[in-house]
Write an enzyme that holds these catalytic residues in place. Sequence first.
Site, PDB file in Angstrom:
ATOM      1  N   CYS A   1     -49.594  16.342 -26.765  1.00 36.65           N
ATOM      2  CA  CYS A   1     -48.472  17.221 -26.489  1.00 36.65           C
ATOM      3  C   CYS A   1     -48.373  18.343 -27.529  1.00 36.65           C
ATOM      4  O   CYS A   1     -49.194  19.233 -27.541  1.00 36.65           O
ATOM      5  CB  CYS A   1     -47.171  16.442 -26.346  1.00 36.65           C
ATOM      6  SG  CYS A   1     -45.840  17.447 -25.633  1.00 36.65           S
TER       7      CYS A   1
ATOM      8  N   HIS B   1     -48.592  12.626 -21.813  1.00 37.39           N
ATOM      9  CA  HIS B   1     -48.088  11.534 -22.658  1.00 37.39           C
ATOM     10  C   HIS B   1     -48.494  10.177 -22.119  1.00 37.39           C
ATOM     11  O   HIS B   1     -47.786   9.607 -21.289  1.00 37.39           O
ATOM     12  CB  HIS B   1     -46.556  11.583 -22.715  1.00 37.39           C
ATOM     13  CG  HIS B   1     -46.022  12.700 -23.529  1.00 37.39           C
ATOM     14  ND1 HIS B   1     -45.800  12.590 -24.879  1.00 37.39           N
ATOM     15  CD2 HIS B   1     -45.665  13.952 -23.182  1.00 37.39           C
ATOM     16  CE1 HIS B   1     -45.319  13.725 -25.331  1.00 37.39           C
ATOM     17  NE2 HIS B   1     -45.229  14.573 -24.325  1.00 37.39           N
TER      18      HIS B   1
ATOM     19  N   GLU C   1     -48.338   7.419 -23.732  1.00 32.53           N
ATOM     20  CA  GLU C   1     -47.426   6.417 -24.305  1.00 32.53           C
ATOM     21  C   GLU C   1     -46.167   6.225 -23.480  1.00 32.53           C
ATOM     22  O   GLU C   1     -45.496   5.196 -23.578  1.00 32.53           O
ATOM     23  CB  GLU C   1     -47.060   6.780 -25.753  1.00 32.53           C
ATOM     24  CG  GLU C   1     -46.066   7.896 -25.927  1.00 32.53           C
ATOM     25  CD  GLU C   1     -46.606   9.318 -25.810  1.00 32.53           C
ATOM     26  OE1 GLU C   1     -45.852  10.258 -26.130  1.00 32.53           O
ATOM     27  OE2 GLU C   1     -47.766   9.506 -25.390  1.00 32.53           O
TER      28      GLU C   1
END
Length: 163
Positions: A15, A105, A107
Site C-alpha cells: 500500500c 492488502h 492482511e
Amino acid sequence: MKRLHLENRRVLGVCFGHQIIARAMGGKVRKVPAGTQYGVRSTCLTDEGRKFFEDIEKESVSFIYTHGDEVIELPVGATSIGGNDIVPVHGMVFDGGNMVTLQGHPEFSTDPGELSLHAIADYNEKQPEYNWIGKEAFLENVNKTPTDSDVLIQRITTFLTKR
C-alpha cells in the site's frame, strides 16, 4: 531503498509502502484522480505479474484496496505486475527480484485485518471522502466479494523466505 536494492536485500512494500518505494527509487506518485479506492478491486496481470504469482493461469486477481494515491511512473528497473483502468500500477517487481511492491492488502483477509477494516469504515463514517461508499456497503463488499489474498499471502511468504 537504492542501497538495499544494490545490496540485494529483500524488500516488500504494501500500500503506502508501494508508493514510498516507487518514489524513493525515482518513480512518480500522485492522488488518484477518481478518488480513494475502497473495497475489492481486480488487477489485470501483466506477464511479470503472472511470473510473480508463479505462472498463475488467471488473467486477473482480486485484492482488498484502500488507497488514495497511485504510482503513475515506474522507477527505472521496475516492471508493473498489473493494474486496472482506474489505477494502472497495482505493484512492481524490480530487476533482480529482491524488491516487490503491492497496492493491495493481503492482511485484510485475516482476523486482525478484519478489525482494521472495521476501523477504516468507522473512521470514514466520521470523516467521509467524497467517494466514500458507506460503512455497510464497504464491509459487505470486502466480506462477500471473493479475493485471491490466500495466493498473495503464500507468494509473499515465499518471496520473503527465499534464500
